[in-house]
Write a protein that holds these residues in place. Structure first.
Motif, short mmCIF file in Angstrom:
data_model
loop_
_atom_site.label_atom_id
_atom_site.label_comp_id
_atom_site.label_asym_id
_atom_site.label_seq_id
_atom_site.Cartn_x
_atom_site.Cartn_y
_atom_site.Cartn_z
N ALA A 27 0.83 -1.21 0.00
CA ALA A 27 0.00 0.00 0.00
C ALA A 27 0.86 1.26 0.00
CB ALA A 27 -0.93 -0.02 1.22
N GLU A 28 1.94 1.23 0.79
CA GLU A 28 2.84 2.38 0.84
C GLU A 28 3.53 2.60 -0.50
OE1 GLU A 28 5.77 2.06 3.84
OE2 GLU A 28 6.78 3.93 3.31
N ARG A 29 3.98 1.54 -1.14
CA ARG A 29 4.66 1.65 -2.43
C ARG A 29 3.71 2.20 -3.50
NH1 ARG A 29 9.47 -0.89 -3.88
NH2 ARG A 29 10.74 -1.26 -2.03
N LEU A 30 2.46 1.80 -3.44
CA LEU A 30 1.50 2.19 -4.47
C LEU A 30 0.77 3.48 -4.15
CD1 LEU A 30 -0.04 -1.35 -5.15
CD2 LEU A 30 1.57 -0.11 -6.61
N GLY A 31 0.89 3.96 -2.90
CA GLY A 31 0.23 5.19 -2.50
C GLY A 31 -1.27 5.02 -2.35
N VAL A 32 -1.70 3.85 -1.87
CA VAL A 32 -3.13 3.59 -1.69
C VAL A 32 -3.34 2.96 -0.32
CG1 VAL A 32 -3.52 3.28 -4.16
CG2 VAL A 32 -2.93 1.30 -2.75
N SER A 33 -4.58 2.65 0.00
CA SER A 33 -4.90 1.98 1.26
C SER A 33 -4.74 0.48 1.11
CB SER A 33 -6.34 2.31 1.69
OG SER A 33 -7.25 1.74 0.76
N THR A 34 -4.66 -0.21 2.24
CA THR A 34 -4.57 -1.67 2.20
C THR A 34 -5.85 -2.27 1.63
OG1 THR A 34 -5.32 -1.77 4.51
CG2 THR A 34 -2.95 -1.83 4.12
N ARG A 35 -6.97 -1.59 1.82
CA ARG A 35 -8.23 -2.07 1.24
C ARG A 35 -8.17 -2.04 -0.28
NH1 ARG A 35 -14.26 0.37 2.64
NH2 ARG A 35 -15.46 -1.11 1.34
N THR A 36 -7.56 -0.97 -0.84
CA THR A 36 -7.40 -0.89 -2.29
C THR A 36 -6.47 -1.99 -2.80
OG1 THR A 36 -7.78 1.49 -2.28
CG2 THR A 36 -6.65 0.59 -4.20
N VAL A 37 -5.43 -2.29 -2.03
CA VAL A 37 -4.54 -3.38 -2.41
C VAL A 37 -5.31 -4.69 -2.51
CG1 VAL A 37 -2.58 -4.81 -1.66
CG2 VAL A 37 -2.44 -2.32 -1.50
N ARG A 38 -6.19 -4.95 -1.54
CA ARG A 38 -6.97 -6.18 -1.57
C ARG A 38 -7.85 -6.23 -2.82
NH1 ARG A 38 -7.44 -5.13 4.05
NH2 ARG A 38 -9.54 -4.24 3.78
N ARG A 39 -8.47 -5.10 -3.16
CA ARG A 39 -9.31 -5.06 -4.36
C ARG A 39 -8.49 -5.30 -5.62
NH1 ARG A 39 -12.12 -0.44 -1.96
NH2 ARG A 39 -10.90 0.91 -3.33
N ASP A 40 -7.27 -4.69 -5.67
CA ASP A 40 -6.42 -4.87 -6.84
C ASP A 40 -5.94 -6.31 -6.97
OD1 ASP A 40 -4.75 -1.60 -6.83
OD2 ASP A 40 -6.73 -2.24 -7.50
N VAL A 41 -5.68 -6.94 -5.85
CA VAL A 41 -5.28 -8.35 -5.87
C VAL A 41 -6.42 -9.20 -6.44
CG1 VAL A 41 -4.82 -10.36 -4.40
CG2 VAL A 41 -3.54 -8.24 -4.06
N ASP A 42 -7.65 -8.89 -6.04
CA ASP A 42 -8.80 -9.63 -6.59
C ASP A 42 -8.89 -9.44 -8.10
OD1 ASP A 42 -9.53 -10.61 -4.12
OD2 ASP A 42 -10.95 -8.98 -3.70
N LYS A 43 -8.59 -8.25 -8.59
CA LYS A 43 -8.64 -8.01 -10.03
C LYS A 43 -7.56 -8.81 -10.76
CE LYS A 43 -10.56 -3.36 -9.52
NZ LYS A 43 -10.29 -1.92 -9.63
N LEU A 44 -6.36 -8.92 -10.14
CA LEU A 44 -5.31 -9.74 -10.75
C LEU A 44 -5.73 -11.20 -10.79
CD1 LEU A 44 -1.99 -8.26 -9.26
CD2 LEU A 44 -2.85 -8.04 -11.60
N ARG A 45 -6.41 -11.65 -9.75
CA ARG A 45 -6.87 -13.04 -9.74
C ARG A 45 -7.90 -13.28 -10.84
NH1 ARG A 45 -7.53 -13.03 -3.20
NH2 ARG A 45 -5.40 -13.68 -2.66
N GLU A 46 -8.75 -12.28 -11.09
CA GLU A 46 -9.72 -12.40 -12.18
C GLU A 46 -9.03 -12.53 -13.53
OE1 GLU A 46 -12.20 -9.00 -11.87
OE2 GLU A 46 -13.14 -9.62 -9.99
N LEU A 47 -7.81 -11.97 -13.62
CA LEU A 47 -7.02 -12.08 -14.85
C LEU A 47 -6.17 -13.35 -14.87
CD1 LEU A 47 -5.87 -8.34 -15.15
CD2 LEU A 47 -7.58 -9.51 -16.55
N GLU A 48 -6.40 -14.24 -13.86
CA GLU A 48 -5.74 -15.54 -13.75
C GLU A 48 -4.30 -15.47 -13.27
OE1 GLU A 48 -6.29 -18.14 -17.08
OE2 GLU A 48 -8.26 -17.32 -17.55
N TYR A 49 -3.93 -14.36 -12.64
CA TYR A 49 -2.62 -14.33 -11.97
C TYR A 49 -2.79 -14.98 -10.61
CZ TYR A 49 -0.65 -11.25 -15.51
OH TYR A 49 -0.18 -10.73 -16.68
N PRO A 50 -1.96 -15.99 -10.28
CA PRO A 50 -2.12 -16.73 -9.02
C PRO A 50 -1.52 -15.98 -7.83
CG PRO A 50 -0.30 -17.64 -10.26
CD PRO A 50 -0.89 -16.56 -11.13
#
Length: 316
Positions: A27-50
């Motif tokens: 979150a610190e590296r990306l300049g966002v909240s940890t909640r946003t990181v969780r949402r972005d991780v879910d989006k990567l999973r939707e793109l089939e990144y494990p």
């Protein structure tokens, strides 16, 4: 704040550079909240990144290998071809890209499905071809991962005289030098920095615990070349009447270090198997020189000079 698509690419890049990342640090590296990181991780999973995640406070994220190759715009055949090419390049087949190729190979093999690993093995790409001893690609990759993830490394090591020992180190950097790979690491038992030839290493898997990096040698490549030069039984110190930058271009693969003196000369500390080999190696540098130490090398220089003179007369 980065736009969503750019942030996803940045997140994916970060996940590929380390074994795991705490959510707060991402979150610190990306300049966002940890909640946003969780949402972005879910989006990567939707793109089939494990992307995997731990549990509890401070949970970490890491990129793992899935049942299928993640969408890197490569099919299976292309992935195998890229892995083979990277192993070849990491062995020094193309000057100047060995370390870059190894870094790319580590990223690729981290996410390769097992069936593709088996195909690569079936092609018998088990060693990296070079002018020196072959290096097992799996060993090289394991050591590179230990450096990247800052994990303690234990390995069996065979010295140049055949003596064997077990070493425990904090790996810092892999250096490609003289068509060989060397590991620069902090030797825990000797409490000092050491360099190790990778082709003489037998790493123990799994890797050990993580460690806090120490202040490293200022220049790992110079550290390796100095150590290699000092390990040879025969050594010489010569003053070359040519600029250091010119001599350095001619030194590829030689076992020595340079010290600039002025704009027209430099000092070379060179090592080899024997005084006679030193005499031959000095001829490669194509520069006038005087021997500062040791005494007695002149006899070997005379022998080499006579051999060249006879060859020149016979071909006239």
């Amino acid at each position: 704040m980065l736009e969503t698509s750019a942030r996803l690419l940045r997140l994916l890049t970060l996940l590929q550079t380390r074994r795991e990342w705490p959510g707060a640090e991402l979150a610190e590296r990306l300049g966002v909240s940890t909640r946003t990181v969780r949402r972005d991780v879910d989006k990567l999973r939707e793109l089939e990144y494990p992307v995997h995640a731990g549990t509890g406070p401070g949970a970490a994220y890491w990129l793992g290998a899935g049942a299928a190759l993640p969408p890197l715009l490569l099919d299976d055949d292309e992935a195998v071809a890229v892995a083979v090419a990277l192993r070849t390049a990491a062995g020094g087949g193309v000057s100047g890209i060995g370390e870059t190729a190894l870094g790319a190979l580590v990223k690729l093999e981290q996410v390769l499905p097992s069936r593709l690993r088996h195909r690569i093995s079936a092609l018998q790409i088990a060693t990296i071809a070079s002018a020196g001893p072959g290096v097992d690609a799996d060993v090289l990759t394991a050591v590179a991962m230990a450096c990247r993830d800052r994990q303690e490394l234990r390995f069996g090591y065979r010295k140049h005289d055949g003596a064997e020992s077990v070493r425990r180190v904090e790996p810092y950097r892999l250096v490609s030098w003289g068509r060989r790979w060397y590991l620069v690491a902090w030797d825990a038992e000797r409490a000092d920095w050491r360099s190790f030839r990778v082709d003489r290493m037998s790493p123990r898997i799994p890797l050990g615990p993580r460690f806090t990096p120490r202040e490293p040698p200022s220049d790992p490549a110079t550290f390796v070349s100095r150590g290699v030069a000092e390990a040879w039984q025969a050594r010489v110190r010569v003053r070359l009447f040519a600029p250091a930058e010119v001599v350095r271009e001619r030194m590829w693969g030689l076992h020595g270090t340079l010290e600039p003196v002025d704009g027209h000369s430099c000092l070379l500390h060179l090592g080899a198997e024997s005084p006679r080999m030193l005499a031959f190696l000095l001829a490669v540098l194509d520069a006038d020189f005087v021997v500062e130490s040791p005494a007695g090398l002149g006899d070997h220089l005379t022998l080499v000079a006579e051999r060249y003179r006879r060859a020149a007369e016979s071909s006239a």
